[in-house]
Design a protein around this motif. Structure first.
Motif, mmCIF file in Angstrom:
data_model
loop_
_atom_site.group_PDB
_atom_site.id
_atom_site.type_symbol
_atom_site.label_atom_id
_atom_site.label_comp_id
_atom_site.label_asym_id
_atom_site.label_seq_id
_atom_site.Cartn_x
_atom_site.Cartn_y
_atom_site.Cartn_z
ATOM 1 N N ASN A 1 0.825 -1.213 0.000
ATOM 2 C CA ASN A 1 0.000 0.000 0.000
ATOM 3 C C ASN A 1 0.858 1.261 0.000
ATOM 4 O O ASN A 1 0.345 2.372 0.079
ATOM 5 N N ILE A 2 2.156 1.102 -0.106
ATOM 6 C CA ILE A 2 3.080 2.239 -0.126
ATOM 7 C C ILE A 2 3.415 2.589 -1.569
ATOM 8 O O ILE A 2 3.563 1.716 -2.424
ATOM 9 N N ARG A 3 3.529 3.892 -1.823
ATOM 10 C CA ARG A 3 3.875 4.371 -3.163
ATOM 11 C C ARG A 3 5.155 5.196 -3.074
ATOM 12 O O ARG A 3 5.269 6.096 -2.253
ATOM 13 N N VAL A 4 6.114 4.860 -3.923
ATOM 14 C CA VAL A 4 7.370 5.591 -4.007
ATOM 15 C C VAL A 4 7.345 6.355 -5.317
ATOM 16 O O VAL A 4 7.188 5.762 -6.386
ATOM 17 N N PHE A 5 7.478 7.673 -5.241
ATOM 18 C CA PHE A 5 7.412 8.529 -6.419
ATOM 19 C C PHE A 5 8.819 9.010 -6.753
ATOM 20 O O PHE A 5 9.536 9.522 -5.887
ATOM 21 N N CYS A 6 9.204 8.815 -8.020
ATOM 22 C CA CYS A 6 10.573 9.151 -8.398
ATOM 23 C C CYS A 6 10.636 9.695 -9.823
ATOM 24 O O CYS A 6 9.723 9.530 -10.616
ATOM 25 N N ASP A 7 11.752 10.357 -10.090
ATOM 26 C CA ASP A 7 12.092 10.810 -11.436
ATOM 27 C C ASP A 7 13.351 10.076 -11.858
ATOM 28 O O ASP A 7 14.256 9.868 -11.038
ATOM 29 N N ALA A 8 13.416 9.677 -13.107
ATOM 30 C CA ALA A 8 14.591 8.974 -13.622
ATOM 31 C C ALA A 8 15.215 9.789 -14.749
ATOM 32 O O ALA A 8 14.511 10.265 -15.638
ATOM 33 N N ASP A 9 16.521 9.967 -14.682
ATOM 34 C CA ASP A 9 17.271 10.686 -15.706
ATOM 35 C C ASP A 9 18.234 9.700 -16.369
ATOM 36 O O ASP A 9 19.281 9.381 -15.806
ATOM 37 N N PRO A 10 17.858 9.190 -17.558
ATOM 38 C CA PRO A 10 18.697 8.180 -18.216
ATOM 39 C C PRO A 10 20.101 8.692 -18.579
ATOM 40 O O PRO A 10 21.058 7.929 -18.525
ATOM 41 N N GLN A 11 20.229 9.975 -18.944
ATOM 42 C CA GLN A 11 21.540 10.508 -19.312
ATOM 43 C C GLN A 11 22.478 10.541 -18.102
ATOM 44 O O GLN A 11 23.645 10.196 -18.210
ATOM 45 N N ALA A 12 21.968 10.965 -16.952
ATOM 46 C CA ALA A 12 22.788 11.033 -15.737
ATOM 47 C C ALA A 12 22.826 9.704 -15.002
ATOM 48 O O ALA A 12 23.560 9.560 -14.029
ATOM 49 N N ARG A 13 21.996 8.727 -15.454
ATOM 50 C CA ARG A 13 21.891 7.412 -14.800
ATOM 51 C C ARG A 13 21.530 7.587 -13.325
ATOM 52 O O ARG A 13 22.144 7.016 -12.440
ATOM 53 N N LEU A 14 20.500 8.426 -13.085
ATOM 54 C CA LEU A 14 20.105 8.787 -11.730
ATOM 55 C C LEU A 14 18.609 8.604 -11.541
ATOM 56 O O LEU A 14 17.817 9.010 -12.389
ATOM 57 N N VAL A 15 18.228 7.986 -10.433
ATOM 58 C CA VAL A 15 16.833 7.904 -10.021
ATOM 59 C C VAL A 15 16.726 8.726 -8.748
ATOM 60 O O VAL A 15 17.409 8.461 -7.760
#
Length: 97
Positions: free
Chosen positions: A61-75
């Motif tokens: 029931n937990i939601r983790v919200f994230c942004d992913a940047d493929p160029q920087a290889r960063l979540v």
């Protein structure tokens, strides 16, 4: 391989959860394939345009919200919320996506 970074708000959200749920979230994030952060899966989906993040990871029931940047290889973990029925709570307040 993607690096994972938590925002200050996401760390506060994580501390808000019970210890058991905190461990569940950390294991859920670590259990994701490290090179597929921008690919939808059974428990990860791209969201419509909103103010929180581009991606949602479901862990019970937990939601983790994230942004992913493929160029920087960063979540970047932006927020962690939880669902009660059909209601979503982020930063301790009800939120509509």
């Amino acid at each position: 391989m993607f690096q994972i970074e938590f925002t200050t708000e996401a760390l506060a959200d994580l501390r808000f959860l019970r210890r058991y749920d905190q461990e569940k979230v950390v294991h859920g994030i670590e259990g994701q394939p490290p090179n597929q952060a921008t690919e939808p899966s059974q428990n990860r989906k791209r969201l419509r345009l909103n103010q929180v993040a581009d991606w949602e990871l479901r862990i019970g029931n937990i939601r983790v919200f994230c942004d992913a940047d493929p160029q920087a290889r960063l979540v970047k973990i932006e927020a962690i919320g939880y669902k009660l029925g059909s209601r979503l709570f982020i930063h301790g307040q009800e939120y509509d996506l």
